[in-house]
Design an enzyme around this catalytic site. Structure first.
Site, mmCIF file in Angstrom:
data_model
loop_
_atom_site.group_PDB
_atom_site.id
_atom_site.type_symbol
_atom_site.label_atom_id
_atom_site.label_comp_id
_atom_site.label_asym_id
_atom_site.label_seq_id
_atom_site.Cartn_x
_atom_site.Cartn_y
_atom_site.Cartn_z
ATOM 1 N N HIS A 2 6.736 -26.938 3.677
ATOM 2 C CA HIS A 2 5.933 -28.031 3.147
ATOM 3 C C HIS A 2 4.883 -27.538 2.160
ATOM 4 C CE1 HIS A 2 7.719 -30.845 6.066
ATOM 5 N NE2 HIS A 2 7.752 -29.783 6.849
ATOM 6 N N LYS B 92 -12.867 1.814 -3.156
ATOM 7 C CA LYS B 92 -14.011 2.106 -2.281
ATOM 8 C C LYS B 92 -15.139 2.770 -3.071
ATOM 9 C CE LYS B 92 -11.375 2.959 2.007
ATOM 10 N NZ LYS B 92 -11.023 4.023 2.984
ATOM 11 N N GLU C 255 0.834 -1.199 0.000
ATOM 12 C CA GLU C 255 0.000 0.000 0.000
ATOM 13 C C GLU C 255 0.870 1.250 0.000
ATOM 14 O OE1 GLU C 255 -4.076 0.036 1.917
ATOM 15 O OE2 GLU C 255 -3.009 1.394 3.267
#
Length: 547
Positions: free
Chosen positions: A382, A510, A351
């Site tokens: 793993h 937004k 960001e």
């Protein structure tokens, strides 16, 4: 307008590029073989942390060239500007004074005075809740605290609260709700008692969609379970700059805690946004967290760049991204309690530095922020470590480890640490075909089997990494670690000449989300939207028409 290049910023950029080309033909193994003191020379300690950066594609000439870049970028001056409160966030004409949130000693500035007043108020609230003086609408002690926030109002506090589990006081249980997906708050509240639950609503504007919707759901849950409207104030606290909106919601004005424009959300965990942390570990430990960060601030301000942990971390990532062509970095904490650190740093770095124009608005012709990812060790071994060892992409890695554990299972901590060190070693040294063939021959395999399998067992090695050590994961060392990464991000922003403190991409998302929601509500889908977006909205509307 022609895009800005790094050659425009740095007069010796051709020398830097030539040196990077030379490193394409070198190996870390050879570098260690040639210098027995390499690890000691390329390690630095401060604020309870030690950075071993010896397993990187660097030598003294590399560092000299990078220091030249830092000098031309005026990095030392930029550090002073950040810490003294200059308006380094130029697009919003604001300072980025997160360092003021963790000042130590007597207040020296108006910001310090505001911070101290807020911390004192927080301390009284937490003492009141922990002691049982603060009671819910049935006169019972608060047992659970739920933080409602998203982004910087969630990731940092959530990560720290998990990381410092050994320091939890046990006075209350702390929970987090962030997602607009109602499943999160629905599942959480099923296990809570409304009369003993306190909600923290963390939103600077008190209008963030996810936070507001979850807060409305929490309020309805309280009212539906017998809490009268005039009793809601016993169950809601806000951290916001919009007192009037919080009061309108039903939160008492005296229970609204400030957050200031000079603090960015992703840098705000040291403020009242960190209230859930303090509820979990107590104010004394919260202040130790702040003190650890302040120690790293001092180091960042005072240490020469060649011995400066955040500056070196930033310069090394600049070297990989801008000179050696990497576009990703892995954060691998070998500590279960740090499992949320990669997600937190993902926001902090991506960001902040996911930008494509300079501070003056010119397009850049070079890579800026890189993709940040990872998980806790040894789990990652793993899953994705296969790609790190034998894939075609070079990924710079930060290994993070503690020398001592909080739990009594010393033998398991030994294996955890051993795996961390072994991974960094194996990634660096690799394994050539001759070694693989010799091992298979010793196992009694035939020449035909060896010839077939040997290429698959080759590990190219030469994969770079940092190792960050601390004696133990404590509030102080964690504070220092987070501050180091904050300042690393700023260092990169200075080197790339970008603003690390705005987030216009988030704001656009937004806005468009609101437009789509309106189209769903009204079934009025704009005809100028692309066909994919129109089709997706229609599918949702059709699926929910009878609800």
């Amino acid at each position: 307008m022609q895009a800005k290049t790094l050659a425009d910023l740095y007069s010796d950029w051709d020398k830097v590029q030539a040196h990077a080309q030379a490193w394409q033909k070198r190996t870390l193994k050879d570098a260690f073989d040639a210098d027995r003191n390499r690890a000691a020379r390329y390690s630095v300690g401060a604020a309870g942390l030690e950075l071993d950066f010896s397993k990187n594609h660097i030598d003294d000439e590399t560092l000299q060239l990078l220091m030249g870049v830092a000098d031309q970028a005026n990095l030392k001056a930029a550090i002073k500007k950040l810490l003294r409160g200059d308006h380094v966030n130029n697009t919003e004409d604001r300072p980025a004074l997160h360092s003021a949130l963790r000042f130590q000693g007597k207040p020296q500035t108006a910001e310090h005075q505001e911070v101290k007043a807020t911390l004192d108020k927080m301390a009284k609230l937490i003492k009141s809740v922990h002691s049982g003086e603060w009671k819910g609408y049935k006169g019972e002690k608060i047992t659970d605290v739920v933080n409602i926030g998203i982004g910087g109002s969630d990731l940092g506090p959530r990560m720290i609260t998990k990381a410092l589990t050994p320091f939890h006081t046990g006075d209350v249980k702390v929970h987090f709700v962030a997602n607009i997906d109602g499943a999160e708050i629905h599942d959480l509240t099923r296990g809570l008692n409304p009369s003993t639950t306190l909600f923290l609503v963390a939103s600077k504007s008190f209008s963030t969609l996810e936070t507001l919707e979850n807060s409305l759901t929490a309020r309805k849950w309280m009212l539906d379970n017998g809490c009268a409207q005039d009793q809601l104030a016993k169950h809601f606290v806000a951290i916001s700059s919009k007192v009037e909106k919080a009061v309108e919601f039903g939160i008492a004005a005296e229970n609204v805690y400030p957050i200031w424009d000079w603090v960015g959300g992703r840098y705000s965990l040291w403020s009242a946004i960190g209230m859930p942390i303090a509820f979990a570990i107590g104010m004394d430990n919260f202040n130790k967290l702040r003190a650890g960060a302040a120690a790293m601030d001092d180091h960042f301000a005072e240490a020469p760049l060649e011995r400066n942990i955040p500056a070196l971390m930033g310069l090394l990532m600049f070297w990989y991204s801008s000179c050696l062509g990497t576009d990703t970095q892995a954060i691998l904490p070998y500590a279960y309690h740090l499992q949320l650190l990669p997600a937190y740093l993902q926001q902090l770095e991506m960001e902040s530095n996911g930008k494509s124009v300079t501070k003056s608005g010119e397009r850049v012709d070079y890579q800026t922020g890189s993709i940040v990812w990872g998980t806790e060790g040894t789990n990652g071994q793993h899953s994705f470590h296969q790609l790190l060892h034998q894939g075609t992409t070079m990924v710079p890695i930060d290994f993070i480890a503690t020398l001592q554990a909080h739990h009594p299972l010393d033998h398991q901590h030994k294996f955890l640490f051993a795996n961390c060190v072994a991974q960094s070693q194996a990634l660096m040294t690799g394994r050539d075909q001759a070694t693989s063939e010799a091992e298979m021959r010793a196992q009694g395999m035939s020449d035909e089997q060896i010839a077939e399998l040997a290429p698959h067992k080759v590990h190219p090695g030469n994969r770079p990494s940092n190792t960050i050590l601390m004696d133990k994961l404590t509030p102080e060392t964690l504070g220092a670690l987070i501050a180091a990464y904050e300042h690393k991000v700023y260092t990169l922003g200075v080197l790339w000449n970008i603003n690390s403190f705005d987030q216009w991409g988030v704001e656009l998302g937004k806005l468009l989300g609101t437009h789509v929601a309106t189209a769903i509500d009204t079934t009025d889908i704009p005809s100028d939207w692309d066909s994919s977006t129109q089709t997706l909205v229609k599918k949702f509307t059709e699926a929910n028409k009878n609800l």
